[in-house]
Enzyme design. Structure first.
Site, PDB file in Angstrom:
ATOM      1  N   LYS A  29      -6.831   3.666   7.891  1.00 30.54           N
ATOM      2  CA  LYS A  29      -7.299   4.028   6.541  1.00 30.54           C
ATOM      3  C   LYS A  29      -8.434   4.823   6.662  1.00 30.54           C
ATOM      4  CE  LYS A  29      -9.018   1.505   3.468  1.00 30.54           C
ATOM      5  NZ  LYS A  29      -9.258   0.435   2.197  1.00 30.54           N
ATOM      6  N   SER A  38     -12.267  -3.332  -3.500  1.00 33.64           N
ATOM      7  CA  SER A  38     -13.038  -2.705  -1.977  1.00 33.64           C
ATOM      8  C   SER A  38     -14.498  -2.377  -2.382  1.00 33.64           C
ATOM      9  CB  SER A  38     -12.234  -1.649  -1.813  1.00 33.64           C
ATOM     10  OG  SER A  38     -11.203  -1.870  -1.270  1.00 33.64           O
ATOM     11  N   ARG A  46       0.811  -1.257  -0.008  1.00 32.23           N
ATOM     12  CA  ARG A  46       0.097   0.082   0.011  1.00 32.23           C
ATOM     13  C   ARG A  46       0.886   1.295   0.013  1.00 32.23           C
ATOM     14  NH1 ARG A  46      -3.447   3.022   3.850  1.00 32.23           N
ATOM     15  NH2 ARG A  46      -5.309   3.635   2.505  1.00 32.23           N
TER      16      ARG A  46
END
Length: 212
Positions: free
Chosen positions: A135, A106, A37
């Site tokens: 996040k 997602s 990420r």
């Protein structure tokens, strides 16, 4: 593709340890998949890190996924990419990375899950299940709870992974609600012993599966 335990990297949470060190420890603990990420990292630094992680995960037989960046996934020969609402479509990832690539998406609702499945996603990251500081999430995807995990699991045939605030002490409940695996950031990255935390997470997944 085994999605039981899934690490999403975030060096800012690693207590002065490098992402490579965290991933090495997670591999020692039996992690099943790693996602690069590091959104705050400059592109060149993320590329260099990606090359290191590619070498490390390939040697361990662990798939490496890149968050958002299809071009970076191609550049480091990653196994696939994970896409969000603001990223390029799944079809573009397939075109750029090939049909064999792992493409995750997602989602936070059953409707979005069905749409992603129709578009060709291989798996879904569903959350945030619990409160999380790791996040940002949109309001619809904040603290969706176990009922939403169950609804998404019933809506699609592809695997789903619960993410957001998941820890060894609540992972079993996520699996019990219908998830195939759990994805974590801080539960491993911020742990004093990431390898032990990974093993604890894997044990919780097994308990959840046995409870179904």
């Amino acid at each position: 593709m085994n999605l039981d335990t899934y690490l999403v990297t975030a060096e800012r949470l690693s207590e002065d340890r490098s992402t490579v060190e965290i991933v090495e420890s997670a591999i020692d603990g039996g992690i099943d998949l790693v996602q690069l990420r590091e959104k705050e990292m400059p592109a060149r630094d993320r590329y260099d890190l990606g090359q290191e992680l590619r070498e490390l995960t390939r040697a361990a037989g662990v798939p490496l996924i890149v968050n958002d960046r299809i071009g970076l996934a191609a550049a480091i020969d990653a196994d696939g990419v994970h896409l969000g609402d603001e990223d390029l479509p799944i079809a573009v990832a397939r075109e750029q990375l090939g049909e064999a690539a792992i493409v995750g998406r997602s989602v936070s609702t059953a409707e979005a899950a069905r749409e992603a499945e129709r578009a060709g996603a291989d798996y879904l990251g569903v959350g945030a299940v619990y409160p999380t500081d790791s996040k940002d999430t949109n309001p619809e995807g904040t603290e969706i709870g176990l009922d939403r995990i169950e609804a998404v699991a019933e809506a699609v045939e592809i695997p789903i992974v619960g993410i957001g605030g998941v820890k060894p002490d609540n992972a079993a409940a996520v699996i019990g609600a219908g998830a195939d695996g759990v994805a974590v950031i801080s539960a491993i990255t911020a742990a004093d012993d990431p390898a032990a935390a990974t093993r604890e997470l894997g044990a919780a997944v097994e308990r959840g599966r046995e409870s179904r």
